[in-house]
Design an enzyme around this catalytic site. Sequence first.
Site, PDB file in Angstrom:
ATOM      1  N   CYS B  80     -67.745 -29.791  24.055  1.00 48.85           N
ATOM      2  CA  CYS B  80     -66.683 -30.779  23.097  1.00 48.85           C
ATOM      3  C   CYS B  80     -66.502 -31.979  23.549  1.00 48.85           C
ATOM      4  O   CYS B  80     -67.374 -33.580  23.604  1.00 48.85           O
ATOM      5  CB  CYS B  80     -64.656 -30.431  24.034  1.00 48.85           C
ATOM      6  SG  CYS B  80     -64.124 -30.768  22.883  1.00 48.85           S
ATOM      7  N   HIS B 185     -66.233 -24.677  21.176  1.00 46.59           N
ATOM      8  CA  HIS B 185     -65.723 -24.539  22.691  1.00 46.59           C
ATOM      9  C   HIS B 185     -66.651 -23.139  22.467  1.00 46.59           C
ATOM     10  O   HIS B 185     -65.868 -21.719  21.869  1.00 46.59           O
ATOM     11  CB  HIS B 185     -64.292 -24.355  23.071  1.00 46.59           C
ATOM     12  CG  HIS B 185     -63.309 -25.518  23.383  1.00 46.59           C
ATOM     13  ND1 HIS B 185     -63.695 -25.887  24.695  1.00 46.59           N
ATOM     14  CD2 HIS B 185     -63.332 -26.164  22.916  1.00 46.59           C
ATOM     15  CE1 HIS B 185     -63.400 -26.872  23.996  1.00 46.59           C
ATOM     16  NE2 HIS B 185     -62.788 -27.094  23.252  1.00 46.59           N
ATOM     17  N   GLU B 187     -67.545 -20.603  24.851  1.00 48.58           N
ATOM     18  CA  GLU B 187     -65.962 -19.805  25.554  1.00 48.58           C
ATOM     19  C   GLU B 187     -64.455 -19.320  25.069  1.00 48.58           C
ATOM     20  O   GLU B 187     -64.307 -18.732  25.429  1.00 48.58           O
ATOM     21  CB  GLU B 187     -65.671 -20.676  26.906  1.00 48.58           C
ATOM     22  CG  GLU B 187     -64.544 -21.109  27.378  1.00 48.58           C
ATOM     23  CD  GLU B 187     -65.040 -23.213  26.760  1.00 48.58           C
ATOM     24  OE1 GLU B 187     -66.335 -23.401  26.020  1.00 48.58           O
ATOM     25  OE2 GLU B 187     -64.575 -24.168  26.146  1.00 48.58           O
TER      26      GLU B 187
END
Lengths: 391, 205, 236
Positions: B80, B185, B187
């Site tokens: 990001c 993202h 994650e």
Amino acid sequence: MSELKKCGNCLLPETYETLVIDEGGKGCNMCRTSEFKKTNIDWDKRKLMLDNVIEKYRGKYDYDCIIPFSGGKDSTFTLYYLMKEYKIKPLVVRFNHGFMRSHHEQNTTTVLKKLGADFIDFTPNWKIVKKLMWEAFSRKTDFCWHCHTGIYSYPLQVALRYNVPLILWGEPLAEMSAYYTYEDNVIEWEDEEKFNMIRNLGISADDMWGMINKPEDPVEKRDLYPYTYPKLSDLKKMDYYSVCLGSFIPWDYKANTKIIMEELGWSGDELEGVPDSINKEFAKIECWMQGTRDYIKYLKRGYSRVTQLTNFEIRNDRMARAEAQEWIDNFEGNRPESLDVFLEYMGITEEEFNNTIKKFIVPPFEPDFDNIKKGKKAHDMDEWYRENNRK
Amino acid sequence: MMVGVLDYGMGNLSSVTNALEYLGVENCIIHNTGDFNIISHLIIPGVGSFAKAMENLNDRGFVDAITSFNSKGLPILGICLGMQLLAEKGTEPYECAGLGLIKGSVEIFPENSVRVPHVGWNGIKLVNDHSILEDVKQTADFYFVHSYQFHVDSNSSIISTTDYGFEFPSIVMNDRQNVVGIQFHPEKSQKQGLQILTNFSKTNA
Amino acid sequence: MVKGRQFGNYRDTGDPVSAARIYNAQYVDELAFIDIDATNESRATNKEIILKVSKECFMPLTIGGGINSVDAIRELLLVGADKVIINTAAYTDENLIRESSEMFGKQCIIIGIDVKLEENQYVLYKNSGRIRCDISLKDHLKKMESIGAGEFFINNISQDGMMDGYDIDLINLVNNNTRLPVIACGGAGNFKHLADAYTQTVVSGLAMASIFHFGDNNPIRARAYLKNNKVPIKEI
């Protein structure tokens, strides 16, 4: 009744969970996964993988593997296949939901005596089960929470207790729905992700304890242990491998059932609400509440066991659509007599039952409560345990 | 093998470290330049403004440390804002220099064309192969939340693009391919995103 | 964890960490936890639970409830939140929105708005639906957007937990008065409600709870239903 969109090829309706009908309506994701299974998976390679898995665990523990077992056609075939093909020493584990029919028990006894294996059969506390059934029914209309969670947790608890890391299940979910698909081309696990995704209906054992534990009628946390998924860290420490046999060999209900009938003397039984000629593979004959389960499905989704069974036949090119539609028109959706047994266990009237179901109907289906026919009584209904809890 | 997650005071590190923990990847948080000596992989996360980020990186001496890490060809992953910082320059909220590891600049979305920020799940379209996407279902969607986009100098820097009314690079890399920047993202993108993190931890190992 | 009806009659729906694990396995797009008692009990959201939840959650996590300072937001972001929902504090502390938006980025800052339809007018409420606000919906939307809000989370109190469908008019009204992404909450009872909201409005996201706690539904089935009804939905 409103018109349900159906797959033009296999007739499964849009209310079938996870079904996505193709643009144009001529196929669906279930059709595609069936096709993929037939043409795109290297089953020879998969079988070699299984050979290696068995050898990896053979002889190193008190048992070569755990085989979760219900005694139905799938788990019987799984036990038979693994013992015959690999001569393993399994620990056979059954979580007993408490509704086993007598013919089925005869099958189980015969099969286990013919094959010769150690067998653990666990039946949970009926008083707790009744509470669980009621809670699950009122929140989800699926009163089998205790069974879903027990079947998929208890064998893993046994695996930990006996230190047996290999757990071999039978039929992969990819056969029945699109939560998992053959197209991903991976070995299908029976693990915590799947347990949380669908097995426990979104309610963990801890949650359920909170829901059924009432000050006027307390329940201990340990009463919920049989339904509790073991800690992932413990399973990982044991290097557990909990997978479906159906990821290593192509699952074929027809062939599997024929084998266990011929080799073990396993035999079929009538399934409430389903004509014998379309259940030649004897699906779902273990549990006497199955007729009621199928009826609930019909009221909510507009299809049930008759559709599902004929669908398998269509997808495997063994039945024409017109014939399937005829079976569905004549037999689907009848009110089973076993519903009375359920209503008594729960201590409710049929009106209360219907009112609960009405809140859960899956659009666009609308059941017609005024025009439901009565189904034929199952031949062994008089043998079933009855308990009338109506005040 | 040790994956270092850079702490420069911007955005939550714990999402990334939680994911690495879950995947069983050895990881640590980098608090100062000395920590660079013990890591084999570097992740630069980040949420917030470009200018503030660069200010923090400079204050902590991280710019040189990152440049030096990169010169050894070691794997770097920017997520990001961390991806955007890899550029030569940014414009949020004013123009300033970036880390310069990937040629290009970071600009705001085209005026009045779409709802800003771009927040939600969106897909990726492969432009150039890279091991970071191995075993990743490319038909899956990933979680985006940003208002700026990375303008690359050359298409050879693009691993994938994403469509948000207009095409923008969602995964970029440098010429040597040891530096990868991901706009979304991983994650926060469930199974497929976690696979990307697993792949990163295995590069150059 | 609880789920109520019209901001009352709360039923126990289990443990938040359990729920996070389950929803993660079911590929939901985002998880929002709102501590509905925090403002009225004058305390911050329970960070310990958020920390545990964030270890199970590999999708965006949004936390709301009693948030009234920049420090509170910072702490939540540090324990794993990606976004925060500010509701009550936004009516009286514009600086909070401005500062936190600048410090953490506006995509972090969601303004929660609880709305009730009274005599054909949409009235705003704060403090978990207990205190009526004077400002009009349109004015509040405009002001929040101008001072740095990133998204709006609109909850219809009358529809909440009733499982009768979303308030389509409300959603359209909000979308017409802001350029920010809008998440609508309150009313989902079956999948048709979701499809209706997606096809009859341009809402960016739909929030729901009762449909999963009190229905035999799960997000994966919802996904299949929406696909069958041509609603573009995340691919997994």
